[in-house]
Design a protein around this motif. Structure first.
Motif, PDB file in Angstrom:
ATOM      1  N   ARG A 131      46.684   0.725  11.866  1.00 45.33           N
ATOM      2  CA  ARG A 131      45.775   1.761  11.368  1.00 45.33           C
ATOM      3  C   ARG A 131      44.398   1.156  11.206  1.00 45.33           C
ATOM      4  O   ARG A 131      44.146   0.392  10.296  1.00 45.33           O
ATOM      5  CB  ARG A 131      46.293   2.293  10.024  1.00 45.33           C
TER       6      ARG A 131
ATOM      7  N   ASP B 199      40.727   8.495   0.786  1.00 46.99           N
ATOM      8  CA  ASP B 199      41.896   9.067   0.126  1.00 46.99           C
ATOM      9  C   ASP B 199      43.215   8.453   0.588  1.00 46.99           C
ATOM     10  O   ASP B 199      44.290   9.006   0.317  1.00 46.99           O
ATOM     11  CB  ASP B 199      41.941  10.582   0.352  1.00 46.99           C
ATOM     12  N   ASP B 200      43.174   7.315   1.263  1.00 44.84           N
ATOM     13  CA  ASP B 200      44.404   6.652   1.692  1.00 44.84           C
ATOM     14  C   ASP B 200      45.393   6.424   0.543  1.00 44.84           C
ATOM     15  O   ASP B 200      46.605   6.589   0.734  1.00 44.84           O
ATOM     16  CB  ASP B 200      44.086   5.315   2.371  1.00 44.84           C
TER      17      ASP B 200
ATOM     18  N   LEU C 257      46.144   8.252  -1.916  1.00 44.11           N
ATOM     19  CA  LEU C 257      46.874   9.475  -2.201  1.00 44.11           C
ATOM     20  C   LEU C 257      47.998   9.712  -1.195  1.00 44.11           C
ATOM     21  O   LEU C 257      48.999  10.364  -1.514  1.00 44.11           O
ATOM     22  CB  LEU C 257      45.920  10.670  -2.194  1.00 44.11           C
ATOM     23  N   ASN C 258      47.839   9.195  -0.002  1.00 42.73           N
ATOM     24  CA  ASN C 258      48.819   9.408   1.061  1.00 42.73           C
ATOM     25  C   ASN C 258      49.790   8.249   1.241  1.00 42.73           C
ATOM     26  O   ASN C 258      50.880   8.436   1.786  1.00 42.73           O
ATOM     27  CB  ASN C 258      48.091   9.657   2.388  1.00 42.73           C
ATOM     28  N   LEU C 259      49.392   7.054   0.784  1.00 48.59           N
ATOM     29  CA  LEU C 259      50.178   5.861   1.084  1.00 48.59           C
ATOM     30  C   LEU C 259      50.771   5.172  -0.138  1.00 48.59           C
ATOM     31  O   LEU C 259      51.519   4.201  -0.001  1.00 48.59           O
ATOM     32  CB  LEU C 259      49.308   4.855   1.845  1.00 48.59           C
ATOM     33  N   TYR C 260      50.455   5.667  -1.345  1.00 50.49           N
ATOM     34  CA  TYR C 260      50.870   4.933  -2.549  1.00 50.49           C
ATOM     35  C   TYR C 260      52.395   4.788  -2.662  1.00 50.49           C
ATOM     36  O   TYR C 260      52.895   3.761  -3.132  1.00 50.49           O
ATOM     37  CB  TYR C 260      50.308   5.588  -3.816  1.00 50.49           C
ATOM     38  N   SER C 261      53.150   5.788  -2.230  1.00 48.09           N
ATOM     39  CA  SER C 261      54.607   5.698  -2.357  1.00 48.09           C
ATOM     40  C   SER C 261      55.168   4.593  -1.465  1.00 48.09           C
ATOM     41  O   SER C 261      56.109   3.881  -1.849  1.00 48.09           O
ATOM     42  CB  SER C 261      55.262   7.042  -2.022  1.00 48.09           C
ATOM     43  N   GLU C 262      54.575   4.433  -0.280  1.00 45.84           N
ATOM     44  CA  GLU C 262      54.984   3.351   0.623  1.00 45.84           C
ATOM     45  C   GLU C 262      54.642   1.998   0.020  1.00 45.84           C
ATOM     46  O   GLU C 262      55.455   1.059   0.042  1.00 45.84           O
ATOM     47  CB  GLU C 262      54.284   3.523   1.970  1.00 45.84           C
TER      48      GLU C 262
ATOM     49  N   TYR D 116      43.642   4.172  -8.059  1.00 46.84           N
ATOM     50  CA  TYR D 116      42.795   5.070  -7.273  1.00 46.84           C
ATOM     51  C   TYR D 116      41.593   5.542  -8.083  1.00 46.84           C
ATOM     52  O   TYR D 116      41.714   5.940  -9.239  1.00 46.84           O
ATOM     53  CB  TYR D 116      43.610   6.272  -6.807  1.00 46.84           C
TER      54      TYR D 116
END
Length: 226
Positions: free
Chosen positions: A153, A159-160, A162-167, A215
């Motif tokens: 990537r 805003d990464d 918000l989209n990647l925190y669970s990973e 964040y």
């Protein structure tokens, strides 16, 4: 205490007194390739679960107004080595941590406890990498491309997190299960307010706090100023 200036090719974090470590002592800056330029490699095995970089009180925290009122030359150079702290301040990294390069599958992952942890064994000569998505960028950032890397990537978005925190959280939680099994030369630098929680997470007593806590949304007010 004054630190003796060393020629770049001789510079190694092991030349610094122990209390000045903020990045793992078994690291060294070197040229990675002609595309990426310089980066940081491991000089010895850094096992999974090891703190590799940690925020300490030598890092300068600068108000947004101060940074943006600088002349363009200094501001450009300063922002090159800064990231946004969760409070919105710019954190100016003083050690080799500022030369860590991005990878979308990094061997180090950030945590809510202001340190990066090795999520797999890092071998001697291997580059130490982080995910620039954790840096709270103000605008999209295009990383330098290395044609040898597939599926990376390259465009980092504000805003990464918000989209990647669970990973990121999954990898960090798994790495923390090794925390007490490996040497931790940077453990003494863990912020006092996080120590009890880190101990509990490492012991499997509590679950890890999410990296979403780091964040910072531009224009927001975060009460965590420490």
């Amino acid at each position: 205490m004054k630190l003796k200036a060393l020629p770049l090719k001789q510079f190694n974090i092991t030349n610094l007194p122990e209390k000045y470590y903020m990045i793992h002592p078994d690291t060294q800056m070197t040229k990675i390739n002609d595309v990426i330029g310089y980066g940081v490699i491991a000089t010895k095995l850094i096992p999974k679960g090891t703190i590799v970089w940690i925020l300490d009180d030598l890092t300068q925290r600068l108000d947004e107004s101060f940074v943006h009122n600088l002349d363009e030359v200094r501001k450009k150079e300063l922002l090159k080595y800064c990231y946004r702290y969760r409070s919105g301040e710019f954190a100016f990294v003083w050690d080799l941590g500022r030369f860590l390069n991005h990878n979308s599958n990094p061997n180090c992952i950030t945590t809510a406890y202001d340190f990066e942890i090795a999520v797999r064994d890092i071998y001697p000569g291997e580059e130490i990498t982080i995910d620039y998505g954790t840096l709270n960028l103000d605008e999209p950032f295009e990383c330098l491309r290395n044609d040898e890397e597939a599926g990376v990537r390259h465009t980092i978005l504000p805003d990464d997190p918000l989209n990647l925190y669970s990973e990121w959280d999954k990898k960090a939680a798994e790495a923390m299960s090794y925390f007490n099994q490996v040497e931790q030369p940077l453990k003494h630098l863990i912020n006092d307010k996080y120590k009890d929680k880190v101990i509990a997470v490492a012991a499997g007593i509590e679950t890890i706090d999410s990296s979403i806590n780091i964040y910072y949304k531009k224009g927001s007010v975060n009460s965590d100023n420490t």
